[in-house]
Design a protein around this motif. Structure first.
Motif, PDB file in Angstrom:
ATOM      1  N   LEU A 192      59.335  25.141  43.821  1.00 36.28           N
ATOM      2  CA  LEU A 192      60.374  24.219  43.361  1.00 36.28           C
ATOM      3  C   LEU A 192      61.192  23.649  44.514  1.00 36.28           C
ATOM      4  N   ARG A 193      60.751  23.906  45.749  1.00 36.35           N
ATOM      5  CA  ARG A 193      61.487  23.384  46.903  1.00 36.35           C
ATOM      6  C   ARG A 193      60.535  22.594  47.789  1.00 36.35           C
ATOM      7  N   ALA A 194      59.801  21.692  47.163  1.00 33.09           N
ATOM      8  CA  ALA A 194      58.872  20.850  47.906  1.00 33.09           C
ATOM      9  C   ALA A 194      59.639  19.930  48.839  1.00 33.09           C
ATOM     10  N   PRO A 195      59.062  19.595  49.983  1.00 34.67           N
ATOM     11  CA  PRO A 195      59.720  18.638  50.879  1.00 34.67           C
ATOM     12  C   PRO A 195      59.917  17.301  50.173  1.00 34.67           C
ATOM     13  N   ASP A 196      60.954  16.598  50.569  1.00 28.79           N
ATOM     14  CA  ASP A 196      61.182  15.275  49.990  1.00 28.79           C
ATOM     15  C   ASP A 196      60.046  14.328  50.335  1.00 28.79           C
ATOM     16  N   GLN A 197      59.416  14.557  51.456  1.00 24.74           N
ATOM     17  CA  GLN A 197      58.337  13.676  51.906  1.00 24.74           C
ATOM     18  C   GLN A 197      57.276  14.519  52.591  1.00 24.74           C
ATOM     19  N   ILE A 198      56.032  14.301  52.256  1.00 25.79           N
ATOM     20  CA  ILE A 198      54.917  15.001  52.894  1.00 25.79           C
ATOM     21  C   ILE A 198      54.169  13.993  53.745  1.00 25.79           C
ATOM     22  N   ASP A 199      54.138  14.265  55.049  1.00 23.30           N
ATOM     23  CA  ASP A 199      53.487  13.350  55.988  1.00 23.30           C
ATOM     24  C   ASP A 199      52.090  13.807  56.377  1.00 23.30           C
ATOM     25  N   ARG A 200      51.840  15.108  56.248  1.00 19.65           N
ATOM     26  CA  ARG A 200      50.540  15.607  56.721  1.00 19.65           C
ATOM     27  C   ARG A 200      50.135  16.864  55.952  1.00 19.65           C
ATOM     28  N   ILE A 201      48.843  16.935  55.615  1.00 18.46           N
ATOM     29  CA  ILE A 201      48.246  18.144  55.046  1.00 18.46           C
ATOM     30  C   ILE A 201      47.002  18.474  55.865  1.00 18.46           C
ATOM     31  N   ASP A 202      46.905  19.711  56.309  1.00 15.84           N
ATOM     32  CA  ASP A 202      45.721  20.181  57.040  1.00 15.84           C
ATOM     33  C   ASP A 202      45.112  21.358  56.289  1.00 15.84           C
ATOM     34  N   ILE A 203      43.805  21.281  56.063  1.00 11.48           N
ATOM     35  CA  ILE A 203      43.076  22.371  55.420  1.00 11.48           C
ATOM     36  C   ILE A 203      41.991  22.843  56.379  1.00 11.48           C
ATOM     37  N   ILE A 204      41.966  24.124  56.661  1.00 11.51           N
ATOM     38  CA  ILE A 204      40.934  24.729  57.511  1.00 11.51           C
ATOM     39  C   ILE A 204      40.306  25.878  56.729  1.00 11.51           C
ATOM     40  N   VAL A 205      38.996  25.853  56.589  1.00 11.67           N
ATOM     41  CA  VAL A 205      38.265  26.875  55.854  1.00 11.67           C
ATOM     42  C   VAL A 205      37.270  27.529  56.802  1.00 11.67           C
ATOM     43  N   GLU A 206      37.454  28.805  57.051  1.00  9.80           N
ATOM     44  CA  GLU A 206      36.511  29.580  57.870  1.00  9.80           C
ATOM     45  C   GLU A 206      35.706  30.467  56.933  1.00  9.80           C
ATOM     46  N   ARG A 207      34.393  30.303  56.966  1.00 10.58           N
ATOM     47  CA  ARG A 207      33.532  30.999  56.000  1.00 10.58           C
ATOM     48  C   ARG A 207      33.461  32.500  56.255  1.00 10.58           C
ATOM     49  N   GLY A 208      33.379  32.896  57.497  1.00  9.87           N
ATOM     50  CA  GLY A 208      33.119  34.288  57.788  1.00  9.87           C
ATOM     51  C   GLY A 208      31.646  34.615  57.559  1.00  9.87           C
ATOM     52  N   PRO A 209      31.256  35.890  57.674  1.00 10.75           N
ATOM     53  CA  PRO A 209      29.840  36.261  57.532  1.00 10.75           C
ATOM     54  C   PRO A 209      29.388  36.207  56.073  1.00 10.75           C
ATOM     55  N   SER A 210      28.088  36.039  55.893  1.00 12.27           N
ATOM     56  CA  SER A 210      27.491  36.065  54.565  1.00 12.27           C
ATOM     57  C   SER A 210      27.240  37.507  54.147  1.00 12.27           C
ATOM     58  N   PHE A 211      27.608  37.860  52.914  1.00 12.72           N
ATOM     59  CA  PHE A 211      27.416  39.213  52.392  1.00 12.72           C
ATOM     60  C   PHE A 211      26.081  39.299  51.644  1.00 12.72           C
ATOM     61  N   THR A 212      25.558  40.525  51.581  1.00  6.57           N
ATOM     62  CA  THR A 212      24.349  40.791  50.791  1.00  6.57           C
ATOM     63  C   THR A 212      24.655  41.833  49.717  1.00  6.57           C
ATOM     64  N   PHE A 213      23.825  41.865  48.682  1.00  3.47           N
ATOM     65  CA  PHE A 213      24.002  42.855  47.622  1.00  3.47           C
ATOM     66  C   PHE A 213      23.570  44.237  48.105  1.00  3.47           C
ATOM     67  N   ASN A 214      24.489  45.210  48.048  1.00  5.10           N
ATOM     68  CA  ASN A 214      24.121  46.612  48.222  1.00  5.10           C
ATOM     69  C   ASN A 214      23.747  47.212  46.874  1.00  5.10           C
ATOM     70  N   ARG A 215      24.382  46.696  45.809  1.00  3.73           N
ATOM     71  CA  ARG A 215      24.077  47.140  44.455  1.00  3.73           C
ATOM     72  C   ARG A 215      24.220  45.913  43.553  1.00  3.73           C
ATOM     73  N   ALA A 216      23.209  45.712  42.740  1.00  3.21           N
ATOM     74  CA  ALA A 216      23.224  44.590  41.794  1.00  3.21           C
ATOM     75  C   ALA A 216      22.709  45.124  40.463  1.00  3.21           C
ATOM     76  N   ARG A 217      23.627  45.389  39.547  1.00  2.87           N
ATOM     77  CA  ARG A 217      23.242  46.062  38.309  1.00  2.87           C
ATOM     78  C   ARG A 217      23.984  45.458  37.116  1.00  2.87           C
ATOM     79  N   VAL A 218      23.231  45.163  36.066  1.00  2.00           N
ATOM     80  CA  VAL A 218      23.782  44.845  34.757  1.00  2.00           C
ATOM     81  C   VAL A 218      23.058  45.739  33.755  1.00  2.00           C
ATOM     82  N   ALA A 219      23.803  46.478  32.956  1.00  6.60           N
ATOM     83  CA  ALA A 219      23.174  47.416  32.019  1.00  6.60           C
ATOM     84  C   ALA A 219      24.117  47.634  30.831  1.00  6.60           C
TER      85      ALA A 219
END
Length: 605
Positions: free
Chosen positions: A106-133
């Motif tokens: 509820l305290r947003a700036p009166d004016q937004i001049d810039r938005i930066d988004i950075i997404v770092e994926r990191g390592p890919s995971f693998t299934f150690n256990r995959a179970r539906v029962a």
């Protein structure tokens, strides 16, 4: 992809630029988006999920809107990472240089001049256990849901949904997740996914409960139940429930049909179905028009009542006048009526009554006829339907054989297999229509025979966005049995015109028994091919070729002739279907000299 993709624009100007308008002065907004090391395709998925980007492009967005979108992006972008198997990813979103998560909503700036988004994926995971029962016998889980495979979050959801669907298909309507444990081990870059299901009891169909809307249906409740044909007492099946709903939809009496499972089963192990229907407008009127340079103008219209007697009975009255201003023997007239009653004898069997009167003035004959009859229809599946009936027919015929009156008893049989994606503009799928009509003459000298007609069509599309469509059609006809003078003229075969060979004059090819006697043939073969190419979103170019054969004998032996035509056309797509314009000329004699024009609605086949 490049590590940083940066966009600088006046916020309000985005929509104006997209629409081609000028821009008014606005506060400038710089937007930066980075996904270091990610391939272009994955970066595109992240940008598509970003609410900040779409909000910045929306006209009239405020600073409060932009902040709310930025804070929502943490969860949205993390969801994209999890779905692809990245559980150590980091999402940073800065608004005017400050982390968006630390800014009070509820305290947003009166004016937004810039938005930066950075997404770092990191390592890919693998299934150690995959179970539906537990799983119902025969359940096949997604191929990637296994130990050692990339631990994509979407696979967990797919495996869970697949397993629940299998239980419900086996009659366990209330199968659901009982417990779930999903743990990511960042040290080993692995994921344990353990889903426990509660199949619940195996249930049977109960009764169909009709829940009235603000305006109760005009169709009687007893008829709604008959038409739906819910298999009360049989083991529950989602497919059977959908078939019951589709039976109601097919009547055309309802604008909307919703059928859902009751919230709780009954003590006797049955599960009721809750159904809501909204009536369609009971009456409908339609008109149509076609133009051919030789056949002239054909006008048609119909009046339809969808619920004539309160049981979803359908009454349709048709009228047609053709050959207006044409050179095809004169004007043709037709009046017809048909009453259909669904769910007669079985939920998938209907009954019908029909009556027709016609006055046909064709190049080689004129015929007045009247028909009255009835029969049964049956829906074998969503693609296969059948029809059988009995019809009395009276004909007055004038042709090169002279004047005669004929009376026949017809026993029409018909089967239609339709796998096209769109009847008015098919781009894929096969269509097969087979009609077999045994008939018996009721006049003194009698005469019995059989008429066969087959119409086969195939459509295949390819190229980017299925830009190109190949369409092929084969027609076959044969009349066996009765002497030629005992067969009604319009049950014999002619070739030429829009429905057979474009570019050739309407019904110009028959059988010449002598220099002064021309009649229809006992056999017919027709082949048509089209190449359709989209040149814009609403315009399609077509090239085509047709050929047809008419034979004197039932099996194409003996006397017979071929003729062919080819041409070009265009289709303009509208809400009611493509408007068709074709120009065609004969192949062979008179090629390029005689040009025929055809205009109508819908593809030629």
């Amino acid at each position: 992809m490049r590590d940083v993709k940066k966009f600088c624009f006046p916020k309000a100007a985005l929509v104006a630029i997209a629409l081609g308008f000028g821009t008014a002065p606005a506060v400038a907004l710089d937007f930066g988006f980075a996904a270091p090391g990610a391939p272009d395709s994955f970066g595109a998925r992240l940008r598509d999920a970003s609410l900040s980007l779409s909000t910045a492009q929306a006209e009239g967005s405020t600073a409060q809107d932009l902040l709310a979108a930025a804070q929502a992006d943490y969860g949205r972008l993390t969801g994209v990472l999890y779905a692809a198997g990245y559980y150590s990813g980091v999402v940073r979103i800065r608004v005017n240089g400050q982390e968006a998560a630390s800014i009070p909503p509820l305290r947003a700036p009166d004016q937004i001049d810039r938005i930066d988004i950075i997404v770092e994926r990191g390592p890919s995971f693998t299934f150690n256990r995959a179970r539906v029962a537990p799983l119902t016998p025969g359940t096949k889980l997604p191929e990637g849901f296994a130990t050692g495979q990339p631990a994509k979050g979407q696979l967990i959801g797919d495996a869970t949904r697949t397993s629940i669907t299998a239980w419900r298909d086996a009659g366990h309507a209330k199968a659901d997740v009982d417990a779930q444990t999903v743990i990511a081990d960042h040290a080993t870059q692995s994921l344990d996914a353990d889903i426990t299901l509660d199949p619940g009891p195996r249930l049977r169909f109960g009764t169909l409960r009709i829940e009235e809307d603000a305006r109760p249906s005009r169709v009687r409740e007893a008829r709604i139940r008959e038409i739906a044909g819910l298999p009360t007492g049989r083991v529950y099946s989602p497919a059977e429930r959908e078939r019951a709903a589709n039976r109601l939809r097919r009547t055309g009496a309802f604008r909307s049909v919703v059928m859902r499972d009751a919230d709780t089963p009954n003590p006797d192990g049955t599960l009721d179905m809750r159904t809501q229907v909204v009536d369609a407008k009971p009456r409908r009127i339609g008109v149509g028009a076609e133009l051919s340079s030789l056949e002239g103008i054909t006008l048609s219209g119909f009046w339809l009542h969808r619920n004539l007697l309160g049981g979803a009975e359908r009454l349709r009255l048709d009228a047609m006048i053709g050959g207006i201003g044409g050179d095809s023997g004169g004007e043709d007239f037709r009046l017809g009526a048909r009453l259909d009653r669904p769910a007669t004898f079985t939920p998938d069997t209907g009954a019908f009554l029909l009556a027709n009167i016609e006055d046909n003035n064709e190049p080689d004959y004129s015929e007045r006829k009247a028909e009255i009859g009835g029969g049964l229809t049956h829906i074998f599946s969503d693609q296969l339907t059948g029809e059988a009936g009995i019809t009395y027919r009276y004909s007055e015929i004038t042709d090169d054989l002279g004047n005669r009156e004929l009376q026949h008893l017809l026993f029409p049989l018909r089967a239609t297999w339709d796998r096209r994606d769109d009847p008015l503009n098919p781009t894929s799928g096969l269509y097969l229509d087979v009609s077999l009509t045994p008939f018996i003459g009721l006049d003194d000298d009698g005469g019995a025979g059989t008429r066969l007609y087959v119409d086969l069509r195939e459509h295949v599309s390819f190229g980017e966005n299925d830009r190109f469509t190949l369409a092929g059609r084969a027609q076959l006809g044969s009349v066996t049995g009765a002497d030629i003078e005992d067969v009604p003229a319009d049950m014999l075969f002619y070739s030429g015109g829009a429905g057979t060979v474009r570019g050739q004059r309407y019904q110009s090819l028959g059988v010449d028994l002598s220099p002064t006697v021309t009649i229809g043939g006992r056999s017919f073969l027709g082949f048509s091919g089209e190449v359709r190419t989209m040149v814009s979103d609403s315009i399609q170019a077509v090239v085509f070729a047709d050929t047809g054969f008419i034979g004197q004998d039932a099996f194409g032996t003996g006397r017979g002739e071929w003729h062919s035509g080819a041409g070009i056309g265009a289709r303009y797509f509208t809400a009611v279907g493509p408007i068709r314009v074709d120009l065609a000329t004969p192949i062979g004699e008179n090629a390029g000299e005689n040009i025929e024009l055809y205009i109508g609605i819908g593809q030629a086949f």
